[in-house]
Motif scaffolding. Structure first.
Motif, mmCIF file in Angstrom:
data_model
loop_
_atom_site.group_PDB
_atom_site.id
_atom_site.type_symbol
_atom_site.label_atom_id
_atom_site.label_comp_id
_atom_site.label_asym_id
_atom_site.label_seq_id
_atom_site.Cartn_x
_atom_site.Cartn_y
_atom_site.Cartn_z
ATOM 1 N N ALA A 155 -0.156 38.194 -10.504
ATOM 2 C CA ALA A 155 -1.303 37.577 -9.855
ATOM 3 C C ALA A 155 -1.124 35.943 -10.050
ATOM 4 O O ALA A 155 -0.450 35.625 -11.513
ATOM 5 C CB ALA A 155 -2.518 38.037 -10.863
ATOM 6 N N GLU A 156 -1.449 35.220 -9.200
ATOM 7 C CA GLU A 156 -1.285 33.657 -9.364
ATOM 8 C C GLU A 156 -2.595 33.200 -9.522
ATOM 9 O O GLU A 156 -3.694 33.550 -8.764
ATOM 10 C CB GLU A 156 -0.692 33.052 -8.249
ATOM 11 N N LEU A 157 -3.093 32.517 -10.461
ATOM 12 C CA LEU A 157 -4.493 32.046 -11.129
ATOM 13 C C LEU A 157 -4.555 30.738 -11.253
ATOM 14 O O LEU A 157 -3.731 29.634 -11.210
ATOM 15 C CB LEU A 157 -4.522 32.764 -12.546
ATOM 16 N N GLU A 158 -6.132 30.573 -11.038
ATOM 17 C CA GLU A 158 -6.279 28.951 -11.389
ATOM 18 C C GLU A 158 -6.018 28.636 -12.851
ATOM 19 O O GLU A 158 -6.435 29.750 -13.619
ATOM 20 C CB GLU A 158 -7.637 28.884 -11.300
ATOM 21 N N PRO A 159 -5.281 27.786 -13.110
ATOM 22 C CA PRO A 159 -4.643 27.773 -14.571
ATOM 23 C C PRO A 159 -6.006 27.701 -15.476
ATOM 24 O O PRO A 159 -7.096 26.940 -15.146
ATOM 25 C CB PRO A 159 -4.136 26.222 -14.630
ATOM 26 N N VAL A 160 -5.842 28.467 -16.521
ATOM 27 C CA VAL A 160 -7.022 28.530 -17.640
ATOM 28 C C VAL A 160 -6.181 28.476 -19.094
ATOM 29 O O VAL A 160 -5.326 29.399 -19.207
ATOM 30 C CB VAL A 160 -7.807 29.711 -17.181
ATOM 31 N N GLU A 161 -6.752 27.808 -20.192
ATOM 32 C CA GLU A 161 -6.331 28.182 -21.442
ATOM 33 C C GLU A 161 -6.872 29.346 -21.981
ATOM 34 O O GLU A 161 -8.060 29.580 -22.085
ATOM 35 C CB GLU A 161 -6.655 26.638 -22.138
ATOM 36 N N VAL A 162 -5.938 30.166 -22.333
ATOM 37 C CA VAL A 162 -5.990 31.616 -23.174
ATOM 38 C C VAL A 162 -5.575 31.673 -24.657
ATOM 39 O O VAL A 162 -4.229 31.290 -24.504
ATOM 40 C CB VAL A 162 -5.773 32.515 -22.387
ATOM 41 N N ALA A 163 -6.104 31.543 -25.521
ATOM 42 C CA ALA A 163 -5.603 31.535 -26.979
ATOM 43 C C ALA A 163 -4.596 30.517 -27.007
ATOM 44 O O ALA A 163 -3.337 30.644 -27.575
ATOM 45 C CB ALA A 163 -4.660 32.748 -27.363
ATOM 46 N N GLY A 164 -4.795 29.136 -26.638
ATOM 47 C CA GLY A 164 -3.820 28.111 -26.887
ATOM 48 C C GLY A 164 -2.873 27.743 -25.778
ATOM 49 O O GLY A 164 -2.131 26.863 -26.003
ATOM 50 N N VAL A 165 -2.722 28.870 -24.862
ATOM 51 C CA VAL A 165 -1.632 28.740 -23.734
ATOM 52 C C VAL A 165 -2.096 28.738 -22.537
ATOM 53 O O VAL A 165 -3.294 29.481 -22.275
ATOM 54 C CB VAL A 165 -0.815 29.903 -23.944
ATOM 55 N N VAL A 166 -1.983 27.731 -21.675
ATOM 56 C CA VAL A 166 -2.260 27.582 -20.363
ATOM 57 C C VAL A 166 -1.883 28.773 -19.354
ATOM 58 O O VAL A 166 -0.465 28.643 -19.282
ATOM 59 C CB VAL A 166 -2.039 26.241 -19.651
ATOM 60 N N VAL A 167 -2.556 29.543 -18.996
ATOM 61 C CA VAL A 167 -2.203 30.688 -18.043
ATOM 62 C C VAL A 167 -2.041 30.560 -16.556
ATOM 63 O O VAL A 167 -3.373 30.092 -15.943
ATOM 64 C CB VAL A 167 -2.789 32.035 -18.507
ATOM 65 N N ASP A 217 -11.571 36.594 -6.106
ATOM 66 C CA ASP A 217 -12.355 37.150 -7.417
ATOM 67 C C ASP A 217 -12.240 36.189 -8.556
ATOM 68 O O ASP A 217 -11.280 35.526 -8.914
ATOM 69 C CB ASP A 217 -11.843 38.586 -7.732
ATOM 70 N N GLN A 218 -13.415 36.182 -9.165
ATOM 71 C CA GLN A 218 -13.348 35.677 -10.905
ATOM 72 C C GLN A 218 -12.958 36.845 -11.628
ATOM 73 O O GLN A 218 -13.379 38.030 -11.526
ATOM 74 C CB GLN A 218 -14.882 35.319 -11.182
ATOM 75 N N VAL A 219 -11.741 36.744 -12.249
ATOM 76 C CA VAL A 219 -11.193 37.824 -12.908
ATOM 77 C C VAL A 219 -10.949 37.451 -14.393
ATOM 78 O O VAL A 219 -10.832 36.118 -14.785
ATOM 79 C CB VAL A 219 -9.723 38.069 -12.252
ATOM 80 N N VAL A 220 -11.434 38.579 -15.361
ATOM 81 C CA VAL A 220 -11.156 38.311 -16.665
ATOM 82 C C VAL A 220 -9.512 38.487 -16.959
ATOM 83 O O VAL A 220 -8.840 39.406 -16.701
ATOM 84 C CB VAL A 220 -11.734 39.390 -17.476
ATOM 85 N N VAL A 221 -9.003 37.413 -17.757
ATOM 86 C CA VAL A 221 -7.370 37.388 -18.241
ATOM 87 C C VAL A 221 -7.328 37.606 -19.576
ATOM 88 O O VAL A 221 -7.978 36.921 -20.117
ATOM 89 C CB VAL A 221 -6.998 36.086 -17.592
ATOM 90 N N ARG A 222 -6.448 38.419 -20.054
ATOM 91 C CA ARG A 222 -6.469 38.516 -21.320
ATOM 92 C C ARG A 222 -4.993 38.206 -22.077
ATOM 93 O O ARG A 222 -4.065 38.522 -21.172
ATOM 94 C CB ARG A 222 -6.693 40.060 -21.899
ATOM 95 N N GLY A 251 -1.965 38.492 -28.816
ATOM 96 C CA GLY A 251 -0.779 38.169 -29.545
ATOM 97 C C GLY A 251 0.403 37.614 -28.689
ATOM 98 O O GLY A 251 0.075 36.627 -28.050
ATOM 99 N N ASP A 252 1.349 38.170 -28.719
ATOM 100 C CA ASP A 252 2.496 37.741 -27.959
ATOM 101 C C ASP A 252 2.558 38.377 -26.352
ATOM 102 O O ASP A 252 3.881 38.462 -25.703
ATOM 103 C CB ASP A 252 3.790 37.964 -28.559
ATOM 104 N N VAL A 253 1.701 39.123 -26.205
ATOM 105 C CA VAL A 253 1.582 39.970 -25.044
ATOM 106 C C VAL A 253 1.770 39.031 -23.759
ATOM 107 O O VAL A 253 1.018 37.990 -23.751
ATOM 108 C CB VAL A 253 0.496 41.013 -25.004
ATOM 109 N N ILE A 254 2.447 39.594 -22.604
ATOM 110 C CA ILE A 254 2.315 38.798 -21.314
ATOM 111 C C ILE A 254 0.724 38.651 -20.728
ATOM 112 O O ILE A 254 0.122 39.868 -20.861
ATOM 113 C CB ILE A 254 3.220 39.353 -20.552
ATOM 114 N N PRO A 255 0.328 37.778 -20.420
ATOM 115 C CA PRO A 255 -1.204 37.732 -19.887
ATOM 116 C C PRO A 255 -1.192 38.821 -18.745
ATOM 117 O O PRO A 255 -0.409 38.970 -18.035
ATOM 118 C CB PRO A 255 -1.260 36.161 -19.173
ATOM 119 N N GLN A 256 -2.279 39.525 -18.824
ATOM 120 C CA GLN A 256 -2.555 40.552 -18.046
ATOM 121 C C GLN A 256 -4.141 40.170 -17.387
ATOM 122 O O GLN A 256 -5.195 39.762 -18.010
ATOM 123 C CB GLN A 256 -2.625 41.782 -18.653
#
Length: 692
Positions: free
Chosen positions: A351-363, A383-388, A391-396
């Motif tokens: 997924a290519e996303l509109e950049p968003v900061e999640v847990a201190g990292v821009v995804v 779509d507006q999507v929930v990105v998670r 920890g060190d897991v790759i964003p999903q």
């Protein structure tokens, strides 16, 4: 911990728009559990509203969320709560927490006696009414004053008994949630009945609690945080007037009710607010591994007299506060989906996303795992999507916010041909695969095989691999071991480099089986699994002769993975034969055999001492030094297992030893808090010197 900075509202029009957005988001959140806005964005918005109102007190809207329960945008329900279910104010760092505590002390005219801290569970608040110990009614929070009767859910909620262990007429308040395991089960049940998967556990819990007439049942869980009298006591008081909050939690436990005390992080009662910092860090550190969602820590004055003296405002008690943790879930826009082909031929949508900061990292990018997931989630471009990101897991991408759809969203294009080579696709399995398999992306497959943690053939970079493939010198990893000097000179353009690579190839013939097996890139396995398989069977021949039942004796291999490994071994049979013919070692050193050991004389009955790490789970963290300097994490894990231990990546009460190098960080802190033995790399090297 980081603040959630306030949204900047420049004029009255933007202020009114922000108020409307906050009301809409709150109505969706407390209504059906969905919201087009994530928690952090909502916090930013409401802080901006509060900041604007502080500067413009004459223009405060009557609809403002700063002066009412957050759920006040809802119409509520048919049931009036015995006592309003208020919201909590938020703080975002220790300085704000300290100022809140000073404010409470000022109201009391003295320090608070004790505080109670517990996890802020991200669920759906309800009130459960018991009469003479029997659960009679469940009511949602609604708008805080009135709520919706959801008593049809009685009997489907773990942790909330139908009968208490004592005949009491009380009201119990808490959060309805789906644990991680329940959420996975819920989506399996949903999709099996032809319904779309839930996007996240909170939405799923809210929808499930309200659902009636379904052909299936989804179990829920309950964690209590409050106990009230349904009827006043003889002197007109409430049970809360007679007990500290910590005693109320203990009372709930004695009644057979699950409480926030029962979460893995537990709760804490303390006398000085400065003690809260360590607990907050503990909860934040363990958050990613918890079996349920939390978004902060609730800190309360523990004593009822302190609570009464501090009082409450119109929307929140003054004696309690929510310390919000940085979001691990954010909402953003799905811009497009791209497709990559991995080293084994698997198709991987991204997924290519509109950049968003999640847990201190821009995804900007996130995994979608496999094509079938796109269909199950009913994802659409736009779509507006929930990105998670936990920890060190790759964003999903967790799922779409269906309530935010405008009708302009479009289906995600699904490839009919391999995006790498244009060939056919095998779509019969969960993970789609190019029909050419490893041959589709041979460059990536070879590069993986020569990596440090596999064959460790230094100097064979992408350019060299590309040249070797173009010259038809390499068609699989076994061909590396029959390369001539001339072929390498041609590929590298250097006799010196060619000779270095030949020397590394010669050394690679002696790598242990686990590294060779890992280099093969068997789907369903990785570095740790390759070590476990190699240790279990000892030789490649034994692995190839194993059936599904034998493979399932390896930790982490179930029926599905066993079948996949068997299919992979059959596909790689010719390559394995070529490795054997090229003189590559296909055996694994026995666990517990010291490197310096010599064979004992035949007939010597003396038992060898047990390896030093026998029966211990060992975690290595930080940068290794001393005799272990330069070792990769995989090298250290192999050493742990040679010495009889089990390499682990996470610290728990069952961990036997932690090897902490420089910048060890949170894993060392957790080991210290649990009383797990911690040693330096130098001390560890002494323990396992015979196995280095």
């Amino acid at each position: 911990m980081t603040d959630a900075p306030a949204a900047v509202l420049t004029d009255y029009d933007t202020y009114l728009l922000a108020v409307e957005q906050a009301r809409t988001a709150a109505a969706a959140y407390y209504g059906d559990g969905t919201s087009p806005m994530d928690d952090e964005s909502y916090d930013r918005l409401t802080r901006g509203i509060a900041a604007y109102e502080a500067s413009h007190p004459e223009g405060v809207s009557s609809d403002s969320p700063t002066d009412k329960v957050a759920a006040g945008a809802l119409a509520g329900g048919d049931v009036t709560h015995s006592t309003p279910m208020l919201s909590l104010d938020n703080v975002f760092n220790l300085d704000e927490l300290s100022r809140w505590g000073a404010g409470v002390d000022k109201r009391l005219g003295r320090p608070v006696r004790n505080y109670h801290a517990g996890p802020k569970i991200d669920g759906l608040a309800i009130a459960a009414y018991y009469t003479n110990g029997k659960l009679e009614q469940l009511v949602t929070r609604g708008n805080g004053t009135t709520g919706e009767d959801v008593s049809h859910a009685i009997g489907t909620i773990a942790g909330l008994p139908d009968l208490l262990s004592a005949s009491m007429t009380v009201e119990i308040r808490g959060e309805i949630v789906l644990t991680s395991e329940q959420f996975e089960d819920a989506n399996r049940i949903r999709t099996a009945h032809g319904e779309p998967a839930f996007s996240n556990p909170r939405n799923a819990a809210a929808g499930t609690l309200r659902a009636t007439g379904r052909a299936y049942t989804i179990p829920l869980s309950f964690y209590a945080y409050g106990l009230l009298s349904s009827e006043p006591g003889p002197s007109g008081d409430d049970i809360r007037d007679r007990m500290t909050h910590s005693l109320l939690m203990a009372t709930l436990t004695s009644l057979g009710v699950q409480t926030v005390n029962d979460t893995p992080v537990g709760t804490l009662t303390f006398s000085d607010l400065t003690e809260a910092g360590a607990y907050i860090e503990k909860v934040a550190e363990q958050r990613a591994s918890l079996p349920l969602g939390i978004d902060g820590i609730v800190i309360k004055a523990d004593h009822p007299l302190d609570q009464k003296a501090a009082g409450s405002g119109s929307r929140a008690p003054r004696w309690a506060i929510a310390y919000k943790l940085p979001a691990i879930e954010r909402t953003t826009t799905l811009k497009k989906v791209t497709w990559e082909v991995g080293r084994t031929g698997n198709l991987a949508p991204r997924a290519e996303l509109e950049p968003v900061e999640v847990a201190g990292v821009v995804v900007t990018f996130a995994t979608l795992h496999n094509p079938n997931l796109i269909g199950r989630l009913d994802l659409r471009i736009g779509d507006q999507v929930v990105v998670r990101r936990a920890g060190d897991v790759i964003p999903q991408v967790v799922g779409p916010v269906v309530s935010a759809r405008t009708g302009s969203e479009t289906p995600v294009p699904i490839p009919a041909q391999c995006p790498e080579c244009g060939g056919g696709i095998d779509s019969s399995q969960e993970r789609w695969r190019c029909l050419k398999g490893r041959a589709c992306n041979l460059t990536r497959s070879i590069q993986y095989a020569v990596g440090r943690d596999q064959l460790d053939i230094d100097g064979v970079g992408q350019s060299t691999v590309t040249q070797l493939i173009a010259a038809n010198a390499v068609g699989d990893i076994a061909d590396l071991f029959t390369l001539s000097r001339e072929q390498l000179v041609s590929a590298t353009g250097s006799e010196k480099n060619a000779d270095k690579i030949l020397a590394r190839i010669s050394a690679a013939r002696q790598q242990p089986l686990n590294r060779v097996f890992c280099a093969l890139g068997v789907r369903g396995t990785g570095r740790s699994m390759s070590r476990r398989i190699a240790r279990t069977f000892g030789s490649m021949k034994a692995i190839q002769e194993a059936d599904a039942e034998a493979l399932q004796a390896v930790e982490g291999i179930g029926p599905e993975r066993a079948a996949l490994v068997l299919a992979e071994l059959a596909e790689l049979e010719a390559v394995i034969g070529k490795l054997a013919a090229a003189g590559v070692n296909l055996t694994e050193p026995q666990v517990g055999t010291p490197v310096s050991a010599v064979s004992t004389a035949e007939g010597d009955s003396a038992a060898a001492p047990a390896p030093p790490l026998t029966g211990k789970a060992v975690v290595a963290t930080g940068t290794m030094s001393g005799p272990l300097a330069g070792m990769s994490r995989n090298d250290v894990n192999e050493l742990i297992e040679r010495a009889g231990g089990r390499a682990s990546s996470s610290v728990s009460k069952s961990t036997g030893l932690v090897v902490a190098g420089e910048k060890a960080g949170s894993k060392k802190d957790k080991a210290d808090s649990l009383g797990v033995t911690v040693v330096t790399p130098e001390e560890f090297a002494e323990m396992v010197a015979a196995y280095l």
